[in-house]
Design a protein around this motif. Structure first.
Motif, PDB file in Angstrom:
ATOM      1  N   GLY A 174       8.940   8.325   1.347  1.00  0.00           N
ATOM      2  CA  GLY A 174      10.232   8.207   0.693  1.00  0.00           C
ATOM      3  C   GLY A 174      11.402   8.623   1.555  1.00  0.00           C
ATOM      4  O   GLY A 174      12.552   8.552   1.108  1.00  0.00           O
ATOM      5  N   LEU A 175      11.146   9.067   2.782  1.00  0.00           N
ATOM      6  CA  LEU A 175      12.219   9.499   3.667  1.00  0.00           C
ATOM      7  C   LEU A 175      12.821   8.308   4.411  1.00  0.00           C
ATOM      8  O   LEU A 175      12.128   7.340   4.715  1.00  0.00           O
ATOM      9  N   PRO A 176      14.117   8.361   4.713  1.00  0.00           N
ATOM     10  CA  PRO A 176      14.763   7.241   5.409  1.00  0.00           C
ATOM     11  C   PRO A 176      14.298   7.085   6.855  1.00  0.00           C
ATOM     12  O   PRO A 176      14.339   5.998   7.411  1.00  0.00           O
ATOM     13  N   MET A 177      13.860   8.192   7.485  1.00  0.00           N
ATOM     14  CA  MET A 177      13.412   8.136   8.868  1.00  0.00           C
ATOM     15  C   MET A 177      11.887   8.089   8.895  1.00  0.00           C
ATOM     16  O   MET A 177      11.221   9.003   8.425  1.00  0.00           O
ATOM     17  N   GLN A 178      11.339   7.002   9.413  1.00  0.00           N
ATOM     18  CA  GLN A 178       9.898   6.816   9.430  1.00  0.00           C
ATOM     19  C   GLN A 178       9.369   6.990  10.855  1.00  0.00           C
ATOM     20  O   GLN A 178       9.901   6.413  11.800  1.00  0.00           O
ATOM     21  N   GLU A 223      -0.952  13.837   0.363  1.00  0.00           N
ATOM     22  CA  GLU A 223       0.183  14.373  -0.386  1.00  0.00           C
ATOM     23  C   GLU A 223       1.464  14.324   0.447  1.00  0.00           C
ATOM     24  O   GLU A 223       2.531  13.929  -0.036  1.00  0.00           O
ATOM     25  N   LEU A 224       1.347  14.717   1.732  1.00  0.00           N
ATOM     26  CA  LEU A 224       2.522  14.687   2.594  1.00  0.00           C
ATOM     27  C   LEU A 224       2.908  13.263   2.966  1.00  0.00           C
ATOM     28  O   LEU A 224       4.093  12.950   3.091  1.00  0.00           O
ATOM     29  N   ALA A 225       1.927  12.403   3.137  1.00  0.00           N
ATOM     30  CA  ALA A 225       2.218  11.010   3.470  1.00  0.00           C
ATOM     31  C   ALA A 225       3.056  10.369   2.370  1.00  0.00           C
ATOM     32  O   ALA A 225       3.956   9.563   2.645  1.00  0.00           O
ATOM     33  N   GLU A 226       2.771  10.726   1.125  1.00  0.00           N
ATOM     34  CA  GLU A 226       3.535  10.177   0.001  1.00  0.00           C
ATOM     35  C   GLU A 226       4.976  10.660   0.041  1.00  0.00           C
ATOM     36  O   GLU A 226       5.909   9.899  -0.238  1.00  0.00           O
ATOM     37  N   VAL A 227       5.176  11.926   0.428  1.00  0.00           N
ATOM     38  CA  VAL A 227       6.530  12.474   0.539  1.00  0.00           C
ATOM     39  C   VAL A 227       7.278  11.787   1.679  1.00  0.00           C
ATOM     40  O   VAL A 227       8.426  11.353   1.529  1.00  0.00           O
ATOM     41  N   PHE A 228       6.611  11.664   2.844  1.00  0.00           N
ATOM     42  CA  PHE A 228       7.245  11.065   4.010  1.00  0.00           C
ATOM     43  C   PHE A 228       7.580   9.600   3.775  1.00  0.00           C
ATOM     44  O   PHE A 228       8.531   9.074   4.362  1.00  0.00           O
TER      45      PHE A 228
END
Length: 216
Positions: A124-128, A117-122
């Motif tokens: 979409g973040l600009p900083m990977q 669930e968190l991996a899916e949120v992360f």
């Protein structure tokens, strides 16, 4: 604010790994009582006396400059209360980053596997990043095992003619340095621990330069 206490009574654990979480998962080997405090320095000025009766005290905070430097100051207070530093520092002297800098802060990174669930949120973040930054401190009422260890506390800085990396082994702000002309590139990461011998080094100001052909 979270408080967690763990009791165990087996062998001594030596915090020398670059991966803090690996060490924590092995904490059952630590003799006595371990208190783990996380995300507390935003909530309290001082560690409650209730938690100072621990044999080991682990404090984990976000790797921001403000909280990390507060944790570095807390280390000094805990040493004055009779604790001994075990990690990330291997010495009992004043923190070199507090003593010699107004902006540096001691922090680490550890690899993290996020829940789906968190991996899916992360995603979409600009900083990977696959690493979790954190600042931590482990102190004990007993002295750590003797040894001449140095902690890598910075990333590699690629400069003209040389590569430098911030280290901690005493109360001096020092850089481990190797010259590119010597072609002895080191593969060291923030959080690693190494043993440095004086015959391997030449001192140039704040730099400890590795001699040619030295490979850690």
């Amino acid at each position: 604010t979270s408080f967690l206490s763990i009791k165990n009574s087996e062998n001594t654990l030596n915090f020398t790994s670059a991966n803090l979480l690996e060490d924590l998962l092995d904490c059952k080997k630590m003799p006595g009582r371990l208190h783990i405090l996380s995300l507390v320095l935003n909530e309290v000025e001082e560690i409650p006396e209730l938690y100072l009766d621990a044999d080991y005290l682990m404090i984990i905070e976000p790797a921001t400059r403000n909280l990390s430097r507060r944790l570095m100051s807390l280390r000094k207070s805990l040493l004055q209360k009779g604790f001994f530093a075990w990690a990330p520092c291997f010495h009992q002297l004043e923190c070199p980053l507090l003593k010699h800098s107004r902006k540096d802060w001691c922090h680490d990174r550890t690899k993290s596997e996020l829940p789906a669930e968190l991996a899916e949120v992360f995603a979409g973040l600009p900083m990977q990043t696959e690493h979790l930054p954190l600042s931590y401190l482990l102190v004990s009422r007993t002295k750590p095992p003797e040894g001449d260890r140095t902690r890598i506390i910075g990333d590699q800085l690629d400069e003209k003619g040389k590569v430098r990396q911030l280290i901690c082994r005493n109360d001096q702000r020092e850089f481990l340095t190797w010259m590119k002309r010597d072609k002895n590139q080191q593969v060291l990461f923030r959080g690693d621990s190494v043993t440095l011998r004086e015959d391997q080094l030449t001192s140039r100001g704040s730099e400890l330069r590795l001699k040619k052909d030295v490979q850690l």
